[in-house]
Design an enzyme around this catalytic site. Structure first.
Site, mmCIF file in Angstrom:
data_model
loop_
_atom_site.group_PDB
_atom_site.id
_atom_site.type_symbol
_atom_site.label_atom_id
_atom_site.label_comp_id
_atom_site.label_asym_id
_atom_site.label_seq_id
_atom_site.Cartn_x
_atom_site.Cartn_y
_atom_site.Cartn_z
ATOM 1 N N HIS A 51 0.852 -1.192 0.000
ATOM 2 C CA HIS A 51 0.000 0.000 0.000
ATOM 3 C C HIS A 51 0.890 1.244 0.000
ATOM 4 O O HIS A 51 2.110 1.144 0.178
ATOM 5 C CB HIS A 51 -0.941 0.011 1.223
ATOM 6 C CG HIS A 51 -0.251 0.035 2.544
ATOM 7 N ND1 HIS A 51 -0.202 -1.046 3.403
ATOM 8 C CD2 HIS A 51 0.469 1.014 3.162
ATOM 9 C CE1 HIS A 51 0.476 -0.733 4.487
ATOM 10 N NE2 HIS A 51 0.912 0.500 4.376
HETATM 11 P P1 TYD Z 1 -1.986 -4.203 7.769
HETATM 12 O O1 TYD Z 1 -2.172 -2.783 7.308
HETATM 13 O O2 TYD Z 1 -2.586 -5.285 6.944
HETATM 14 O O3 TYD Z 1 -0.423 -4.515 7.951
HETATM 15 P P2 TYD Z 1 0.756 -4.462 6.860
HETATM 16 O O4 TYD Z 1 0.647 -3.140 6.167
HETATM 17 O O5 TYD Z 1 2.005 -4.618 7.653
HETATM 18 O O6 TYD Z 1 0.608 -5.591 5.908
HETATM 19 O O7 TYD Z 1 -2.495 -4.289 9.269
HETATM 20 C C1 TYD Z 1 -2.813 -5.528 9.891
HETATM 21 C C2 TYD Z 1 -3.938 -5.269 10.896
HETATM 22 O O8 TYD Z 1 -3.492 -4.417 11.934
HETATM 23 C C3 TYD Z 1 -5.151 -4.631 10.272
HETATM 24 O O9 TYD Z 1 -6.299 -5.226 10.841
HETATM 25 C C4 TYD Z 1 -5.075 -3.179 10.715
HETATM 26 C C5 TYD Z 1 -4.364 -3.290 12.047
HETATM 27 N N1 TYD Z 1 -3.549 -2.117 12.401
HETATM 28 C C6 TYD Z 1 -3.915 -1.355 13.486
HETATM 29 O O10 TYD Z 1 -4.955 -1.585 14.148
HETATM 30 N N2 TYD Z 1 -3.131 -0.307 13.857
HETATM 31 C C7 TYD Z 1 -2.001 0.008 13.191
HETATM 32 O O11 TYD Z 1 -1.284 0.973 13.564
HETATM 33 C C8 TYD Z 1 -1.634 -0.799 12.044
HETATM 34 C C9 TYD Z 1 -0.385 -0.484 11.249
HETATM 35 C C10 TYD Z 1 -2.438 -1.851 11.686
#
Ligand code: TYD
Length: 142
Positions: A51
Site C-alpha cells: 500500500h
Molecule cells: P496491515 O495494514 O494489513 O499490515 P501491513 O501493512 O504490515 O501488511 O495491518 C494488519 C492489521 O493491523 C489490520 O487489521 C489493521 C491493524 N492495524 C492497526 O490496528 N493499527 C495500526 O497501527 C496498524 C499499522 C495496523
C-alpha cells in the site's frame, strides 16, 4: 525529507557491552513520532505492506534479522535490503511499499507520523499511480 524514500543512518554507540542505537528527532526532522508498531513472525513467503500512504511518513528499522522493502514513488522503483539495526528506511508521502523475504528472526520497528487511519491508505497499485499522476498535474497548475 518530507517525500521520497532513503536510508537513514541511526547513531549507534558500540562498546564491549554491546550496541545502543538512537532514534530521535534528528532522524525524523520533518515529523514527530505519534505511533510505533512492530512486525515480527512473518513467514518468508508472505508480503506485508502493499500500500501507499497519502500523508503518513514512516521510518522502518530492522531491529533483528533482515527483510527487503520494494518501493515505487510513482516515477521509479527501488529495492532496499534492511539488515542492520543502525540503518533505517525513511518512507515519505505517496510511496508504494512491499516488505518481503523476512528472515525467521526478523523484527521490524515502524515509527509513524500519525495515528492509524485507514482513510490514508491506497491499497491498489493502479489507483496509487492514478493519484500520483493527478497530483503531478495539480502541482503543474499551482
Ligand atoms: P496491515 O495494514 O494489513 O499490515 P501491513 O501493512 O504490515 O501488511 O495491518 C494488519 C492489521 O493491523 C489490520 O487489521 C489493521 C491493524 N492495524 C492497526 O490496528 N493499527 C495500526 O497501527 C496498524 C499499522 C495496523
Amino acid at each position: 525529507m518530507a517525500n521520497g524514500h532513503r536510508l537513514v543512518t541511526l547513531p549507534s554507540h558500540v562498546d564491549e557491552r554491546g550496541t545502543l542505537v538512537v532514534i530521535d528527532d534528528t532522524v525524523t526532522p520533518d515529523f514527530e513520532v505519534r505511533r510505533a508498531y512492530v512486525i515480527r513472525g512473518v513467514p518468508g513467503t508472505e508480503v506485508r505492506g502493499a500500500h501507499a500512504h497519502r500523508e503518513l511518513r514512516q521510518i522502518v528499522v530492522p531491529l533483528a534479522g533482515s527483510f527487503t522493502v520494494s518501493v515505487d514513488d510513482g516515477e521509479q522503483t527501488a529495492e532496499y535490503l534492511l539488515a542492520d539495526s543502525g540503518v533505517g528506511l525513511f518512507l515519505g508521502r505517496m510511496v508504494w511499499r512491499e516488505l518481503r523475504a523476512f528472515s525467521e528472526d526478523a523484527v521490524a520497528l515502524v515509527l509513524a507520523s500519525d495515528r492509524y487511519n485507514p482513510d490514508d491508505y491506497i491499497n491498489d497499485l493502479s489507483q496509487f499511480h492514478d493519484e500520483y499522476a493527478a497530483q503531478i498535474v495539480t502541482m503543474a497548475f499551482l
